[in-house]
Design an enzyme around this catalytic site. Sequence first.
Site, PDB file in Angstrom:
ATOM      1  N   LYS A   1       0.851  -1.458  -0.717  1.00  8.40           N
ATOM      2  CA  LYS A   1      -0.025  -0.326   0.424  1.00  8.40           C
ATOM      3  C   LYS A   1       0.886   1.319   0.430  1.00  8.40           C
ATOM      4  O   LYS A   1       0.258   2.156  -0.565  1.00  8.40           O
ATOM      5  CB  LYS A   1      -0.608  -0.003   1.492  1.00  8.40           C
ATOM      6  CG  LYS A   1      -2.241  -0.425   1.369  1.00  8.40           C
ATOM      7  CD  LYS A   1      -3.106  -1.589   2.243  1.00  8.40           C
ATOM      8  CE  LYS A   1      -3.871  -2.465   2.104  1.00  8.40           C
ATOM      9  NZ  LYS A   1      -3.706  -2.454   3.330  1.00  8.40           N
TER      10      LYS A   1
ATOM     11  N   GLN B   1      -5.438  -1.410   9.660  1.00  6.58           N
ATOM     12  CA  GLN B   1      -5.242  -3.174   8.941  1.00  6.58           C
ATOM     13  C   GLN B   1      -6.190  -4.422   9.609  1.00  6.58           C
ATOM     14  O   GLN B   1      -5.853  -3.545  10.694  1.00  6.58           O
ATOM     15  CB  GLN B   1      -3.678  -2.935   8.639  1.00  6.58           C
ATOM     16  CG  GLN B   1      -3.181  -4.972   7.948  1.00  6.58           C
ATOM     17  CD  GLN B   1      -4.168  -4.195   6.761  1.00  6.58           C
ATOM     18  OE1 GLN B   1      -4.128  -3.822   5.842  1.00  6.58           O
ATOM     19  NE2 GLN B   1      -4.468  -5.559   6.151  1.00  6.58           N
TER      20      GLN B   1
ATOM     21  N   ASP C   1     -11.954   2.717   3.669  1.00  3.98           N
ATOM     22  CA  ASP C   1     -11.636   1.915   3.449  1.00  3.98           C
ATOM     23  C   ASP C   1     -13.576   1.750   3.710  1.00  3.98           C
ATOM     24  O   ASP C   1     -13.916   0.577   3.051  1.00  3.98           O
ATOM     25  CB  ASP C   1     -12.042   0.782   5.109  1.00  3.98           C
ATOM     26  CG  ASP C   1     -10.119  -0.163   4.953  1.00  3.98           C
ATOM     27  OD1 ASP C   1     -10.334  -0.208   4.155  1.00  3.98           O
ATOM     28  OD2 ASP C   1      -9.835  -0.384   6.123  1.00  3.98           O
TER      29      ASP C   1
HETATM   30  N1  GUN Z   1      -7.687  -6.523   5.892  1.00  6.96           N
HETATM   31  C1  GUN Z   1      -7.871  -7.451   4.342  1.00  6.96           C
HETATM   32  N2  GUN Z   1      -8.676  -7.160   3.715  1.00  6.96           N
HETATM   33  C2  GUN Z   1      -8.812  -5.480   4.635  1.00  6.96           C
HETATM   34  C3  GUN Z   1      -8.841  -4.507   3.609  1.00  6.96           C
HETATM   35  O1  GUN Z   1      -9.897  -4.637   2.905  1.00  6.96           O
HETATM   36  N3  GUN Z   1      -8.994  -3.127   4.750  1.00  6.96           N
HETATM   37  C4  GUN Z   1      -7.906  -3.566   5.741  1.00  6.96           C
HETATM   38  N4  GUN Z   1      -8.110  -2.325   6.482  1.00  6.96           N
HETATM   39  N5  GUN Z   1      -7.927  -4.317   6.757  1.00  6.96           N
HETATM   40  C5  GUN Z   1      -8.138  -5.471   5.646  1.00  6.96           C
END
Ligand code: GUN
Length: 299
Positions: free
Chosen positions: A55, A99, A122
């Site tokens: 990311k 996350q 998100d």
């Molecule tokens: N963990 C797995 N997929 C995601 C996501 O799309 N966003 C976040 N914040 N954590 C994740």
Amino acid sequence: MSEAKIIDGKAFAAGLRLRVAAAAAELKTRHGLVPGLAVVLVGDDPASQVYVRNKGAQTVEAGMASFEHKLPAATGQAELLALVARLNADPAVHGILVQLPLPRQIDTEAVLAAVDPAKDVDGFHPVNTGKLWSGAADAMAPCTPVGCLMLIKDALGELKGKRALVLGRSNIVGKPMAALLLAEHCTVTLAHSRTVDLAAECRRADILVAAVGRERMVKGDWVKPGACVIDVGINRIPAPEKGEGKTRLVGDVDFEGAVTVAGSITPVPGGVGPMTIACLLRNTLIAACHQKGVAAPAI
Ligand code: GUN
């Protein structure tokens, strides 16, 4: 038997990242605005560490600012909420991603609800969930289902009136996917582990999105001939043919079985996976535009 079109999510995501980068460059030139994304990682889950690294790298590549906050696994709820509050107040941060999964001592729902809904790239805040289900134009929708929808529209064009089946009812993928398909005027079935005669339900679907986390569960004879099949699953299985102790990734769909029946299908890897971060960058750009009061580009 004819083979399905293989949907190249990797190439689609690369194109989307280029469009986001071009839009970010224009925002900087015309408005002096550099979108900023803060990612918060608590603990040392190896898969999460890889995601967070990717990311950060792709955010910078798109010409945006990346802020990484890595906290120890023993971090307490109050400390995490204090960091979220600081990021909410920071004008250089337009998007906040915490996350998941979070360690056990943290109340995940409380943390997600503490993120400023305007910075919730998100789309997990209850305000954004509500907006998504009520069809609001400015809803911030979760990245993986947004990426799936882009691939489905690219494969099929107009979705109005199509029968869609979403397999899996998670808050991250299944439920928001159903809401997005409903907004496209599909007739949506949200199926799950307790659904009766799942195979027959799947066989009625023009669009089949599998997000259950069970390796190769959807068989070829569950697929309607010509259907668009989107496989969100990422399951690691042993691959002795590659050598002792080796593994490989497979989806929730039995690809070999489905590829001769479907009209189009995403592979694993290289299908849905790369779309998630590309959509996260797009959500960050849109969030920055809303916060600055400039029109968001259509990308
Ligand atoms: N963990 C797995 N997929 C995601 C996501 O799309 N966003 C976040 N914040 N954590 C994740």
